[in-house]
Design an enzyme around this catalytic site. Structure first.
Site, PDB file in Angstrom:
ATOM      1  N   ASN A 112      -5.665  12.810  -0.948  1.00  0.00           N
ATOM      2  CA  ASN A 112      -5.061  11.805  -1.828  1.00  0.00           C
ATOM      3  C   ASN A 112      -6.170  10.894  -2.372  1.00  0.00           C
ATOM      4  OD1 ASN A 112      -3.968   9.241  -2.608  1.00  0.00           O
ATOM      5  ND2 ASN A 112      -2.028   9.827  -1.683  1.00  0.00           N
ATOM      6  N   HIS A 142      -6.945   5.898  -3.880  1.00  0.00           N
ATOM      7  CA  HIS A 142      -7.792   4.717  -3.667  1.00  0.00           C
ATOM      8  C   HIS A 142      -9.097   4.750  -4.460  1.00  0.00           C
ATOM      9  CE1 HIS A 142      -4.853   2.951  -1.349  1.00  0.00           C
ATOM     10  NE2 HIS A 142      -5.138   3.448  -0.162  1.00  0.00           N
ATOM     11  N   HIS A 197      -0.490   9.637  -6.504  1.00  0.00           N
ATOM     12  CA  HIS A 197       0.803   8.940  -6.617  1.00  0.00           C
ATOM     13  C   HIS A 197       0.812   8.127  -7.908  1.00  0.00           C
ATOM     14  CE1 HIS A 197       3.895   6.193  -4.332  1.00  0.00           C
ATOM     15  NE2 HIS A 197       4.318   6.534  -5.535  1.00  0.00           N
ATOM     16  N   ARG A 225       2.509   5.537  -9.458  1.00  0.00           N
ATOM     17  CA  ARG A 225       3.521   4.516  -9.155  1.00  0.00           C
ATOM     18  C   ARG A 225       4.066   3.910 -10.442  1.00  0.00           C
ATOM     19  NH1 ARG A 225       3.066   2.668  -3.482  1.00  0.00           N
ATOM     20  NH2 ARG A 225       4.666   1.194  -4.101  1.00  0.00           N
ATOM     21  N   ARG A 259      -0.364   0.728 -10.270  1.00  0.00           N
ATOM     22  CA  ARG A 259      -1.395  -0.125  -9.639  1.00  0.00           C
ATOM     23  C   ARG A 259      -2.697   0.632  -9.400  1.00  0.00           C
ATOM     24  NH1 ARG A 259       1.119  -1.022  -3.643  1.00  0.00           N
ATOM     25  NH2 ARG A 259       2.861  -1.805  -4.871  1.00  0.00           N
ATOM     26  N   GLU A 282       2.799  12.667  -6.153  1.00  0.00           N
ATOM     27  CA  GLU A 282       3.753  11.819  -5.424  1.00  0.00           C
ATOM     28  C   GLU A 282       4.413  10.895  -6.438  1.00  0.00           C
ATOM     29  OE1 GLU A 282       1.720   9.608  -2.452  1.00  0.00           O
ATOM     30  OE2 GLU A 282       1.233  11.376  -1.285  1.00  0.00           O
ATOM     31  N   THR A 330       3.403   3.254   0.834  1.00  0.00           N
ATOM     32  CA  THR A 330       4.761   3.776   0.988  1.00  0.00           C
ATOM     33  C   THR A 330       5.272   3.474   2.394  1.00  0.00           C
ATOM     34  OG1 THR A 330       4.006   5.572  -0.422  1.00  0.00           O
ATOM     35  CG2 THR A 330       6.190   5.803   0.547  1.00  0.00           C
ATOM     36  N   GLU A 344       7.906  16.421   3.813  1.00  0.00           N
ATOM     37  CA  GLU A 344       6.696  15.839   4.397  1.00  0.00           C
ATOM     38  C   GLU A 344       7.166  14.776   5.373  1.00  0.00           C
ATOM     39  OE1 GLU A 344       3.366  15.062   1.840  1.00  0.00           O
ATOM     40  OE2 GLU A 344       2.802  13.277   2.984  1.00  0.00           O
ATOM     41  N   HIS A 375       0.508  10.406   6.107  1.00  0.00           N
ATOM     42  CA  HIS A 375       0.463   8.945   6.145  1.00  0.00           C
ATOM     43  C   HIS A 375      -0.226   8.452   7.404  1.00  0.00           C
ATOM     44  CE1 HIS A 375       1.311   4.902   4.884  1.00  0.00           C
ATOM     45  NE2 HIS A 375       1.770   5.394   3.771  1.00  0.00           N
TER      46      HIS A 375
HETATM   47  N1  PXP Z   1       1.849  11.270   1.928  1.00  0.00           N
HETATM   48  C1  PXP Z   1       2.609  10.410   1.197  1.00  0.00           C
HETATM   49  C2  PXP Z   1       3.952  10.863   0.773  1.00  0.00           C
HETATM   50  C3  PXP Z   1       2.113   9.138   0.821  1.00  0.00           C
HETATM   51  O1  PXP Z   1       2.890   8.304   0.111  1.00  0.00           O
HETATM   52  C4  PXP Z   1       0.803   8.793   1.189  1.00  0.00           C
HETATM   53  C5  PXP Z   1       0.235   7.482   0.731  1.00  0.00           C
HETATM   54  O2  PXP Z   1       0.139   7.463  -0.651  1.00  0.00           O
HETATM   55  C6  PXP Z   1       0.050   9.722   1.926  1.00  0.00           C
HETATM   56  C7  PXP Z   1       0.595  10.931   2.300  1.00  0.00           C
HETATM   57  C8  PXP Z   1      -1.349   9.434   2.341  1.00  0.00           C
HETATM   58  O3  PXP Z   1      -1.342   8.389   3.280  1.00  0.00           O
HETATM   59  P1  PXP Z   1      -2.738   7.754   3.723  1.00  0.00           P
HETATM   60  O4  PXP Z   1      -3.354   7.173   2.493  1.00  0.00           O
HETATM   61  O5  PXP Z   1      -2.327   6.745   4.738  1.00  0.00           O
HETATM   62  O6  PXP Z   1      -3.559   8.884   4.299  1.00  0.00           O
END
Ligand code: PXP
Length: 239
Positions: free
Chosen positions: A7, A10, A43, A45, A49, A70, A101, A151, A190
């Site tokens: 992901n 960030h 993601h 959003r 953001r 996402e 999330t 998930e 997550h």
């Molecule tokens: N899976 C989903 C559905 C999420 O919303 C997120 C955060 O955007 C992640 C995985 C990744 O989580 P993390 O950034 O804590 O590894």
């Protein structure tokens, strides 16, 4: 091997801190791809953001590996998904005030609506994963929507300390058994890190993990390619 979705939200979070062009999201995704990531997760959003619409289009163009988008199951973003056609969408709950999330999607409470959303995605050849808490009622409802995967939200496990770690892991294991019985593909994500990944990876039938924060945080110190490599090693070691 269990598939790793990196992901890259960030990377966009950092770029948006100055509303400029650095660091470049596509470049980061290509580094993750080169390091062995199996898919890129992003993601989009509603408040934009971090990821912007142009990022999602650019990622689709640039990547050889799959894009997992996402998104909240709302009209505007559904329209974008239908147009962009990522390999998969992962439907998540979204609150404007949240930092990340928080909690899984209430599939049981909006089953008919989500069944229509899933059907619409399938009409556009997009696979659908539902991001849910490790809860039996949510797994059953997810299967009823026709989704391809769930998930499981690993945030409670990741944040737990002491005896609660084992309890949260047991919750994930119980829900995972139900996911397998329902014939859904099993994903998790997550709060996963090099340090807490191993017990999750050992859950039978797990096909995919999506990890962002810990990889991008680690990348500050060792670089993105090495940070993705570390997670891939942890995945292999846990299997
Ligand atoms: N899976 C989903 C559905 C999420 O919303 C997120 C955060 O955007 C992640 C995985 C990744 O989580 P993390 O950034 O804590 O590894």
């Amino acid at each position: 091997m269990i598939k790793l979705g990196v992901n890259v939200d960030h990377v966009a979070t950092l770029r948006e801190a100055r509303k400029g062009v650095e660091p470049d999201v596509v470049e980061a995704a290509l580094v993750a791809q080169r390091a062995g990531a199996h898919q890129i997760t992003a993601h989009l959003r509603q408040d934009r953001r971090h990821m912007q619409d142009r990022d999602i289009h650019a990622l689709t163009e640039a990547l050889d590996i799959h894009l997992n988008l996402e998104m909240a199951a709302v009209k505007e973003i559904i329209g974008i998904a239908h147009q962009v056609k990522p390999y998969t969408v992962c439907l998540v709950p979204e609150k404007r005030q949240e930092v990340t999330t928080e909690g899984g999607l209430d599939v049981a409470g909006q089953r008919d609506y989500l069944t229509d959303v899933v059907a619409g995605m399938h009409d556009h050849d997009i696979r659908v994963s539902l991001f849910i808490d490790p809860d039996a009622a949510q797994v059953t409802a997810s299967a009823a929507t026709g989704a391809d995967a769930v998930e499981l939200h690993t945030g409670a496990y990741a944040n737990a300390g002491g005896a609660a770690v084992g309890e949260e892991l047991a919750r994930l294991e119980r829900a995972s058994a139900l996911v397998r019985e329902a014939g859904l593909a099993l994903h998790a994500g997550h709060g996963l890190t090099v340090g807490n990944l191993a017990p999750v990876v050992r859950i039978p039938g797990l096909r995919e993990v999506n990890i962002g924060h810990s990889i991008i945080a680690r990348a500050i110190f060792i670089g993105l390619e090495a940070a993705v490599g570390e997670i891939l090693e942890a995945l292999k070691a846990g299997e």
